[in-house]
Write a protein that holds these residues in place. Structure first.
Motif, PDB file in Angstrom:
ATOM      1  N   GLU A 463       0.821  -1.212   0.000  1.00 46.89           N
ATOM      2  CA  GLU A 463       0.000   0.000   0.000  1.00 46.89           C
ATOM      3  C   GLU A 463       0.857   1.264   0.000  1.00 46.89           C
ATOM      4  OE1 GLU A 463      -3.743   0.180   2.410  1.00 46.89           O
ATOM      5  OE2 GLU A 463      -2.910  -1.658   3.260  1.00 46.89           O
ATOM      6  N   ILE A 464       1.919   1.260   0.809  1.00 50.63           N
ATOM      7  CA  ILE A 464       2.786   2.439   0.882  1.00 50.63           C
ATOM      8  C   ILE A 464       3.356   2.766  -0.489  1.00 50.63           C
ATOM      9  CG2 ILE A 464       4.962   3.321   1.833  1.00 50.63           C
ATOM     10  CD1 ILE A 464       4.334   1.766   4.398  1.00 50.63           C
ATOM     11  N   PHE A 465       3.733   1.747  -1.230  1.00 53.75           N
ATOM     12  CA  PHE A 465       4.336   1.975  -2.540  1.00 53.75           C
ATOM     13  C   PHE A 465       3.319   2.141  -3.661  1.00 53.75           C
ATOM     14  CE2 PHE A 465       7.891  -0.024  -0.266  1.00 53.75           C
ATOM     15  CZ  PHE A 465       8.907   0.852  -0.596  1.00 53.75           C
ATOM     16  N   ALA A 466       2.244   1.353  -3.660  1.00 57.40           N
ATOM     17  CA  ALA A 466       1.315   1.362  -4.794  1.00 57.40           C
ATOM     18  C   ALA A 466       0.109   2.265  -4.565  1.00 57.40           C
ATOM     19  CB  ALA A 466       0.848  -0.063  -5.094  1.00 57.40           C
ATOM     20  N   SER A 467      -0.541   2.148  -3.427  1.00 58.12           N
ATOM     21  CA  SER A 467      -1.771   2.898  -3.198  1.00 58.12           C
ATOM     22  C   SER A 467      -1.498   4.383  -2.963  1.00 58.12           C
ATOM     23  CB  SER A 467      -2.520   2.307  -2.000  1.00 58.12           C
ATOM     24  OG  SER A 467      -3.762   2.948  -1.825  1.00 58.12           O
ATOM     25  N   VAL A 468      -0.543   4.693  -2.094  1.00 56.81           N
ATOM     26  CA  VAL A 468      -0.209   6.103  -1.826  1.00 56.81           C
ATOM     27  C   VAL A 468       0.265   6.785  -3.104  1.00 56.81           C
ATOM     28  CG1 VAL A 468       1.275   7.670  -0.526  1.00 56.81           C
ATOM     29  CG2 VAL A 468       0.382   5.624   0.574  1.00 56.81           C
TER      30      VAL A 468
END
Length: 577
Positions: A463-468
């Protein structure tokens, strides 16, 4: 008269040092100065100096409270959904609707699908008529109505299975509709609070000259925005405990009460927020502009007023370049549905998997909190240490971060598949946990639930890399007047992922789960690599994409040897289709 031969002439190294000192002296640097007296960097400085973030205004945090309250309610009420839908009051864990794992997983994916389709309407409404602030306020009220229906129809003393089912369906439709109106606008509103300034030079106390990069400021805003999301999502600890020890009605009452904090934050900040003016039918103009380009062989130059003055187009050349940039940004979203279908496992099949394991008194749906806590811990670490460290050696661009997000999600599915294999290897029911005989209906397979924790951690890192980064990319590539709508296009990829999840829900049963997770891992891995090879060249154009964000209409054209040329030039986008 002095003898020249007696004078000590400077050596070559001393002359070079003097030249270097002159170049470093701000008083002799010929860089441009903006209206606020800030020194603008040269092209060479943009490439060589270290880039840092600017200050984040306090009003950003007030908007973040709105998101925290909304996400507290959303995750708090949805965490018990799988048990509520899958099980009956006689099962362990207890439930209400008794839809079994397949039915519950399908309805869970429908809820996610609905929540992430409705942002299209919310984004259009905000950018065309109401504005972001008013849209958020209206949909917050709708949200509260939906949670109230869910709460009332889950009280055992006044409900039945039929009433609970009807109330649940009505509630998730209303809540999903309201979620779309809020989600499509909160992240653009918080980013709007950051002043739109160009990259400029700043001299640190150490004497180092750095570039205050507004793009990195926006990146940090979205990082901390996502941090607030996950602070809010810790509500799953409270609501799952309430579900386990008191009942579902108590688990839904807490989000209902907490949501009023969002309304309070909106009311307190109504006179402090920067509110982007609503543009007249901006979404319609954008589609019309894109359609002109499509009819002319995917050539948006045909939509520029300067090339067709007789057409009287109701937009500027700069707007056409913004539309071009938005189209490139939307292409990046194409592979996200594969990512979201793997992410969605956390809210349905992971919970069912935990229910097959020894819980030692814990609710089977409480482990979702590990995901939130991992994000809360690692977002500041990434922002303060990891990203600045990487930027000292090489730019860490959006496409690279998204690729790593896919790889972490792949790792989560691989881990879940291996764990499921070991669950099937453990007794007493092996491939059919809790289903091999009536006397084992409440007896899980003998494997500790804590072993599931790394799967949630890997999802968190993804999430930190893709969603944000996806949220950040949607905002920075959208035209100024339609940030909400382009953000909603990113969010709708989650809906497509949920649709895939619905199609795959028939595989969510024992003893197929090892292959379900393995298939998702394979799909996410392949999608990640295809994504990288399709879009890695966007990294090299990132600065040019961002440069358009801070150019005014007057600055859009600059003098060149050949006349006037757009900033950035249309030629700079060649090969990006």
């Amino acid at each position: 008269m002095s003898n020249l031969s007696d004078e000590k002439l400077p050596t070559d190294s001393e002359l070079q040092k003097q030249d270097s000192d002159i170049l470093r002296d701000p008083s002799v640097i010929s860089n441009d100065i903006d209206d606020e007296g800030r020194e603008l960097p040269s092209e060479e400085e943009m490439k060589t100096l270290r880039h840092v973030s600017g200050n984040i205004p306090l009003r950003c945090w007030l908007v973040a409270i709105v998101e925290l309250a909304e996400r507290f309610s959303y995750y708090g009420l949805s965490a018990p959904f799988q048990n509520y839908m899958q099980n009956t009051p006689e099962d362990s864990p207890k439930g209400i609707l008794g839809l079994n794992q397949q039915g519950a997983t399908a309805l869970s994916y429908f809820f996610q699908f609905w929540c992430y389709v409705t942002p299209i309407f919310g984004g259009w409404l905000a950018d065309t008529y109401l504005g972001k602030f008013n849209t958020i306020f209206v949909f917050c009220i709708v949200y509260i109505i939906g949670i109230f229906i869910l709460f009332i129809t889950s009280i055992p003393a006044i409900t039945s299975k039929t009433t609970a089912t009807g109330g649940f369906i009505a509630a998730i439709i209303i809540i999903g509709f309201a979620t779309g109106g809020v989600k499509s606008n909160v992240s653009p509103l918080i980013a709007d609070q950051v002043p739109k300034v160009k990259p400029h030079i700043k001299v640190l106390k150490s004497g180092e000259r750095v570039i205050v990069d507004p793009h990195i400021t926006i990146q940090n805003v979205f990082m901390f925005f996502y941090l607030m999301i996950n602070v809010g999502s810790l509500s799953v600890i409270a609501t799952t405990q309430l579900e386990h020890h008191v009942g579902f009605w108590a688990a839904y009452l807490l989000p209902f009460c907490f949501f009023f904090i969002a309304l309070a934050a909106l009311a307190l900040g109504r006179n402090q927020y920067i509110k982007t003016p609503v543009s007249d039918k901006i979404v319609n103009k954008t589609f019309k502009c894109a359609w002109i380009g499509l009819r002319n062989g995917f050539n948006l130059e045909a939509a520029k007023p300067s090339n067709n003055p007789e057409k009287n187009y109701p937009w500027s050349d700069k707007f056409v370049e913004e539309v071009r940039r938005a189209i490139y940004g939307c292409k990046v979203f194409v592979f996200y549905p594969i990512y979201w279908v793997t992410y969605g496992q956390m809210t349905n099949n992971f919970i069912s998997q935990a229910g097959q394991m020894e819980l030692h008194g814990l609710p089977n749906d409480i482990l979702q909190a590990i995901n939130s806590m991992s994000i809360i811990v690692f977002i500041p670490i990434c922002e303060r240490f990891v990203y600045p460290f990487i930027r000292r050696f090489t730019p860490f661009k959006a496409i690279t971060k998204i690729f790593f997000g896919f790889m972490f999600a792949t790792g989560a599915m691989v881990y879940a598949a291996v764990l499921q294999h070991y669950i099937y290897q453990a007794g007493p029911c092996y491939n059919f946990p809790k289903a091999c005989a009536p006397e084992f209906k409440t007896v899980p397979n003998h494997i500790h639930v804590a072993i599931q924790a790394p799967a949630y951690f890997l999802i968190a890192m993804s999430e930190i890399f893709a969603s944000v980064t996806g949220l950040e990319y949607a905002y920075t590539k959208a035209p100024v007047s339609m940030k909400s709508f382009i953000t909603s296009l990113f969010l709708v990829t989650n809906a497509f992922g949920s649709a895939l999840g619905i199609a795959l829900s028939s595989t969510s049963e024992d003893p197929k789960m090892v292959w379900t997770y393995t298939g998702l891992a394979t799909a996410c891995f392949i999608a990640g690599w295809i994504f990288w090879f399709c879009f890695k060249h966007y990294n090299y154009k990132e600065d040019e994409f961002n440069r358009l964000e801070y150019a005014t209409e007057e600055e859009y054209k600059k003098p060149t040897l050949d006349g006037l040329q757009p900033i950035p030039s249309a030629n700079s986008y060649k090969g990006l289709a």
